[in-house]
Write a protein that holds these residues in place. Sequence first.
Motif, PDB file in Angstrom:
ATOM      1  N   GLY A 175       0.766  -1.234   0.000  1.00  0.00           N
ATOM      2  CA  GLY A 175       0.000   0.000   0.000  1.00  0.00           C
ATOM      3  C   GLY A 175       0.797   1.283   0.000  1.00  0.00           C
ATOM      4  N   TRP A 176       2.094   1.203  -0.256  1.00  0.00           N
ATOM      5  CA  TRP A 176       2.894   2.417  -0.356  1.00  0.00           C
ATOM      6  C   TRP A 176       2.664   3.068  -1.720  1.00  0.00           C
ATOM      7  CZ3 TRP A 176       7.464   3.864   2.814  1.00  0.00           C
ATOM      8  CH2 TRP A 176       7.533   3.147   4.006  1.00  0.00           C
ATOM      9  N   ALA A 177       2.732   4.380  -1.771  1.00  0.00           N
ATOM     10  CA  ALA A 177       2.729   5.075  -3.058  1.00  0.00           C
ATOM     11  C   ALA A 177       4.150   5.029  -3.620  1.00  0.00           C
ATOM     12  CB  ALA A 177       2.278   6.514  -2.895  1.00  0.00           C
ATOM     13  N   VAL A 178       4.263   4.725  -4.903  1.00  0.00           N
ATOM     14  CA  VAL A 178       5.567   4.600  -5.548  1.00  0.00           C
ATOM     15  C   VAL A 178       5.626   5.596  -6.702  1.00  0.00           C
ATOM     16  CG1 VAL A 178       7.152   3.047  -6.743  1.00  0.00           C
ATOM     17  CG2 VAL A 178       5.697   2.159  -4.908  1.00  0.00           C
ATOM     18  N   LEU A 179       6.469   6.603  -6.578  1.00  0.00           N
ATOM     19  CA  LEU A 179       6.571   7.677  -7.560  1.00  0.00           C
ATOM     20  C   LEU A 179       7.956   7.663  -8.187  1.00  0.00           C
ATOM     21  CD1 LEU A 179       4.472   8.576  -5.283  1.00  0.00           C
ATOM     22  CD2 LEU A 179       4.975  10.915  -5.970  1.00  0.00           C
ATOM     23  N   ASP A 180       8.010   7.923  -9.485  1.00  0.00           N
ATOM     24  CA  ASP A 180       9.312   8.001 -10.149  1.00  0.00           C
ATOM     25  C   ASP A 180       9.360   9.201 -11.069  1.00  0.00           C
ATOM     26  OD1 ASP A 180       9.291   6.933 -13.289  1.00  0.00           O
ATOM     27  OD2 ASP A 180       7.567   6.274 -12.113  1.00  0.00           O
ATOM     28  N   ARG A 181      10.573   9.661 -11.318  1.00  0.00           N
ATOM     29  CA  ARG A 181      10.792  10.697 -12.330  1.00  0.00           C
ATOM     30  C   ARG A 181      12.016  10.298 -13.143  1.00  0.00           C
ATOM     31  NH1 ARG A 181      12.850  15.811  -8.561  1.00  0.00           N
ATOM     32  NH2 ARG A 181      14.631  14.755  -7.602  1.00  0.00           N
ATOM     33  N   PHE A 182      11.942  10.521 -14.433  1.00  0.00           N
ATOM     34  CA  PHE A 182      13.012  10.151 -15.350  1.00  0.00           C
ATOM     35  C   PHE A 182      14.163  11.131 -15.215  1.00  0.00           C
ATOM     36  CE2 PHE A 182      15.028  10.609 -19.560  1.00  0.00           C
ATOM     37  CZ  PHE A 182      15.423   9.295 -19.792  1.00  0.00           C
ATOM     38  N   VAL A 183      15.390  10.603 -15.134  1.00  0.00           N
ATOM     39  CA  VAL A 183      16.586  11.433 -15.051  1.00  0.00           C
ATOM     40  C   VAL A 183      17.336  11.416 -16.376  1.00  0.00           C
ATOM     41  CG1 VAL A 183      18.809  11.749 -13.902  1.00  0.00           C
ATOM     42  CG2 VAL A 183      16.800  11.109 -12.560  1.00  0.00           C
ATOM     43  N   ALA A 184      17.620  10.232 -16.900  1.00  0.00           N
ATOM     44  CA  ALA A 184      18.409  10.123 -18.128  1.00  0.00           C
ATOM     45  C   ALA A 184      18.436   8.676 -18.590  1.00  0.00           C
ATOM     46  CB  ALA A 184      19.835  10.599 -17.890  1.00  0.00           C
ATOM     47  N   ASP A 185      18.883   8.488 -19.813  1.00  0.00           N
ATOM     48  CA  ASP A 185      19.219   7.151 -20.293  1.00  0.00           C
ATOM     49  C   ASP A 185      20.697   6.901 -20.031  1.00  0.00           C
ATOM     50  OD1 ASP A 185      16.767   6.119 -21.494  1.00  0.00           O
ATOM     51  OD2 ASP A 185      17.009   7.730 -22.964  1.00  0.00           O
ATOM     52  N   SER A 186      21.025   5.659 -19.728  1.00  0.00           N
ATOM     53  CA  SER A 186      22.430   5.280 -19.615  1.00  0.00           C
ATOM     54  C   SER A 186      22.920   4.758 -20.956  1.00  0.00           C
ATOM     55  CB  SER A 186      22.599   4.203 -18.541  1.00  0.00           C
ATOM     56  OG  SER A 186      21.956   3.001 -18.928  1.00  0.00           O
ATOM     57  N   PHE A 187      24.238   4.607 -21.069  1.00  0.00           N
ATOM     58  CA  PHE A 187      24.830   4.050 -22.291  1.00  0.00           C
ATOM     59  C   PHE A 187      25.837   2.974 -21.917  1.00  0.00           C
ATOM     60  CE2 PHE A 187      22.955   7.884 -23.787  1.00  0.00           C
ATOM     61  CZ  PHE A 187      22.558   7.593 -25.074  1.00  0.00           C
ATOM     62  N   LEU A 188      25.727   1.841 -22.590  1.00  0.00           N
ATOM     63  CA  LEU A 188      26.573   0.691 -22.294  1.00  0.00           C
ATOM     64  C   LEU A 188      27.381   0.284 -23.518  1.00  0.00           C
ATOM     65  CD1 LEU A 188      23.993  -1.595 -20.421  1.00  0.00           C
ATOM     66  CD2 LEU A 188      25.544   0.094 -19.428  1.00  0.00           C
ATOM     67  N   LEU A 189      28.629  -0.038 -23.281  1.00  0.00           N
ATOM     68  CA  LEU A 189      29.486  -0.587 -24.333  1.00  0.00           C
ATOM     69  C   LEU A 189      29.662  -2.078 -24.062  1.00  0.00           C
ATOM     70  CD1 LEU A 189      31.513  -0.445 -26.697  1.00  0.00           C
ATOM     71  CD2 LEU A 189      33.266   0.190 -25.022  1.00  0.00           C
ATOM     72  N   ASP A 190      29.146  -2.896 -24.957  1.00  0.00           N
ATOM     73  CA  ASP A 190      29.280  -4.345 -24.845  1.00  0.00           C
ATOM     74  C   ASP A 190      30.543  -4.759 -25.598  1.00  0.00           C
ATOM     75  OD1 ASP A 190      29.123  -7.118 -25.051  1.00  0.00           O
ATOM     76  OD2 ASP A 190      26.940  -7.133 -25.206  1.00  0.00           O
ATOM     77  N   ILE A 191      31.623  -4.903 -24.870  1.00  0.00           N
ATOM     78  CA  ILE A 191      32.906  -5.221 -25.500  1.00  0.00           C
ATOM     79  C   ILE A 191      32.867  -6.609 -26.134  1.00  0.00           C
ATOM     80  CG2 ILE A 191      35.361  -5.637 -25.056  1.00  0.00           C
ATOM     81  CD1 ILE A 191      35.238  -3.501 -22.900  1.00  0.00           C
ATOM     82  N   THR A 192      32.226  -7.550 -25.468  1.00  0.00           N
ATOM     83  CA  THR A 192      32.150  -8.910 -26.003  1.00  0.00           C
ATOM     84  C   THR A 192      31.450  -8.925 -27.348  1.00  0.00           C
ATOM     85  OG1 THR A 192      32.103  -9.819 -23.753  1.00  0.00           O
ATOM     86  CG2 THR A 192      31.369 -11.255 -25.535  1.00  0.00           C
ATOM     87  N   ALA A 193      30.345  -8.189 -27.469  1.00  0.00           N
ATOM     88  CA  ALA A 193      29.619  -8.120 -28.737  1.00  0.00           C
ATOM     89  C   ALA A 193      30.461  -7.441 -29.808  1.00  0.00           C
ATOM     90  CB  ALA A 193      28.297  -7.377 -28.545  1.00  0.00           C
ATOM     91  N   ALA A 194      31.164  -6.377 -29.428  1.00  0.00           N
ATOM     92  CA  ALA A 194      32.012  -5.678 -30.391  1.00  0.00           C
ATOM     93  C   ALA A 194      33.121  -6.593 -30.903  1.00  0.00           C
ATOM     94  CB  ALA A 194      32.612  -4.429 -29.748  1.00  0.00           C
ATOM     95  N   GLN A 195      33.703  -7.395 -30.012  1.00  0.00           N
ATOM     96  CA  GLN A 195      34.760  -8.310 -30.423  1.00  0.00           C
ATOM     97  C   GLN A 195      34.221  -9.421 -31.313  1.00  0.00           C
ATOM     98  OE1 GLN A 195      36.166  -9.210 -26.422  1.00  0.00           O
ATOM     99  NE2 GLN A 195      38.133  -8.273 -26.898  1.00  0.00           N
ATOM    100  N   GLY A 196      32.921  -9.731 -31.181  1.00  0.00           N
ATOM    101  CA  GLY A 196      32.320 -10.757 -32.027  1.00  0.00           C
ATOM    102  C   GLY A 196      32.236 -10.345 -33.475  1.00  0.00           C
ATOM    103  N   GLU A 197      32.378  -9.039 -33.735  1.00  0.00           N
ATOM    104  CA  GLU A 197      32.311  -8.537 -35.112  1.00  0.00           C
ATOM    105  C   GLU A 197      33.695  -8.348 -35.723  1.00  0.00           C
ATOM    106  OE1 GLU A 197      30.027  -4.992 -34.919  1.00  0.00           O
ATOM    107  OE2 GLU A 197      28.218  -5.993 -34.162  1.00  0.00           O
ATOM    108  N   GLY A 198      34.724  -8.744 -34.952  1.00  0.00           N
ATOM    109  CA  GLY A 198      36.089  -8.605 -35.453  1.00  0.00           C
ATOM    110  C   GLY A 198      36.979  -8.004 -34.390  1.00  0.00           C
ATOM    111  N   PRO A 199      38.272  -7.820 -34.679  1.00  0.00           N
ATOM    112  CA  PRO A 199      39.191  -7.254 -33.691  1.00  0.00           C
ATOM    113  C   PRO A 199      38.685  -5.906 -33.187  1.00  0.00           C
ATOM    114  CG  PRO A 199      40.393  -8.076 -35.598  1.00  0.00           C
ATOM    115  CD  PRO A 199      38.934  -8.120 -35.958  1.00  0.00           C
ATOM    116  N   TRP A 200      38.755  -5.722 -31.871  1.00  0.00           N
ATOM    117  CA  TRP A 200      38.304  -4.461 -31.277  1.00  0.00           C
ATOM    118  C   TRP A 200      39.242  -4.093 -30.149  1.00  0.00           C
ATOM    119  CZ3 TRP A 200      36.997  -1.805 -27.015  1.00  0.00           C
ATOM    120  CH2 TRP A 200      36.270  -0.621 -27.192  1.00  0.00           C
ATOM    121  N   PRO A 201      39.719  -2.820 -30.093  1.00  0.00           N
ATOM    122  CA  PRO A 201      39.463  -1.734 -31.026  1.00  0.00           C
ATOM    123  C   PRO A 201      39.979  -2.064 -32.432  1.00  0.00           C
ATOM    124  CG  PRO A 201      40.456  -0.895 -28.990  1.00  0.00           C
ATOM    125  CD  PRO A 201      40.585  -2.386 -28.966  1.00  0.00           C
ATOM    126  N   ARG A 202      39.366  -1.469 -33.413  1.00  0.00           N
ATOM    127  CA  ARG A 202      39.759  -1.750 -34.794  1.00  0.00           C
ATOM    128  C   ARG A 202      41.166  -1.228 -35.072  1.00  0.00           C
ATOM    129  NH1 ARG A 202      34.397  -0.529 -38.507  1.00  0.00           N
ATOM    130  NH2 ARG A 202      33.023  -2.022 -37.469  1.00  0.00           N
TER     131      ARG A 202
END
Length: 393
Positions: free
Chosen positions: A147-174
Amino acid sequence: MSKPMLLEEFTRLPPALTVDCVDGLAGAIDSVAGAAAPSHRFLRYGWFAAALKAYGGAARTLTVAREGEPVAALPIVASGPAWAKLVSVPGCYWPFRSFPVREDAGVEAVEALLPRLAREARALRVGPVYDGDPGLELLKEAARAKGWAVLDRFVADSFLLDITAAQGEGPWPRNSTLKKNRFHEKHLGSHGELDWSFVHGADWTDAAFDALAEIEEKSWIADRTDGSDAKFTARGHGGFWRAAAEDPVIARSMWAALLRIDGTPTAFSFDMNAGTLKYAIANSYDPRVAKHSPGKLLYYRNLVRAIEDGITTVDWGAGDSGYKQVIGAEKGPAIRDWLFVRPGIDALAGKLLRSAWKRTGRAEGESAPAKADRVLDAEQSQGGGKEGEGSDN
């Protein structure tokens, strides 16, 4: 003669949960943090103690134990006017502000905590924190069920670098990126002898922090802002990070890549390593060498070292997405600020204020212009961006 009961016929009682509230920070925090998700194990006693030392406040800690073993720890400090009885989780906004729960904690642990929290405060603020945060998700589920009220407000989007996925496309850094970096590094060397190094663990001395602060004092942050967002200066958040490094476990997760030219601190990149995840927290550089892209050169060196150390994902946090997407980062979980308002008339009032609370944030999907995250963009605008700054990634 009665038939013996089979094991599966016994009713297993739920494990006993006990809740406690102590003045100050509870020693149980470290026990909980040590069994939390690897991404949250820095939320230790020393982390919260550093926040109190740097930003003030008197803490209380609510803990939940399951059959004597702590499974959740919620440090709180008073926020706002005393009559409001609003509390918040102390800490630092980098990489987020949350509390530790054991990986095997269930929603029942937080449900057990809520009645005591309601006695301590009208409302609890948690955040800014990422969607999917373990403590947040348990708290949301438990609070709504009770029964608690739950309120939220948007602050920002985060950004993630998936190194494993990048390496799956070839040598990384290029190779093309590394070639460009060597070109810039050659010209950067015209300013003097380049010394690239890393700081972590026992390396976090006063001299190391002074070097980072020296760079920030010369950077665009000091030139274009009041300096309050700087991470390592006395007028910024230097007190927090120096205090946090007093905990050797936290100090081992704190990581800086540092460039000196002829012995003078010139650029740094500061992160926290949490298992296979790296939180990218701050970058800064001396603008006199901006046209040679010292920040970009330093961070690619940092990423190569991270790969060697087993890092598979880099969390770039919020702020301008330009240079992050150039490197290969993609939009990650949203970051929000939350209010949990206790049941009854307070919850009713909270629900009526839901729209007003949301309006104090940003529109959903709107990127947050986090000042300290604009460093590499500023670097490009001062002469380093013409050739693309690694845009082949």
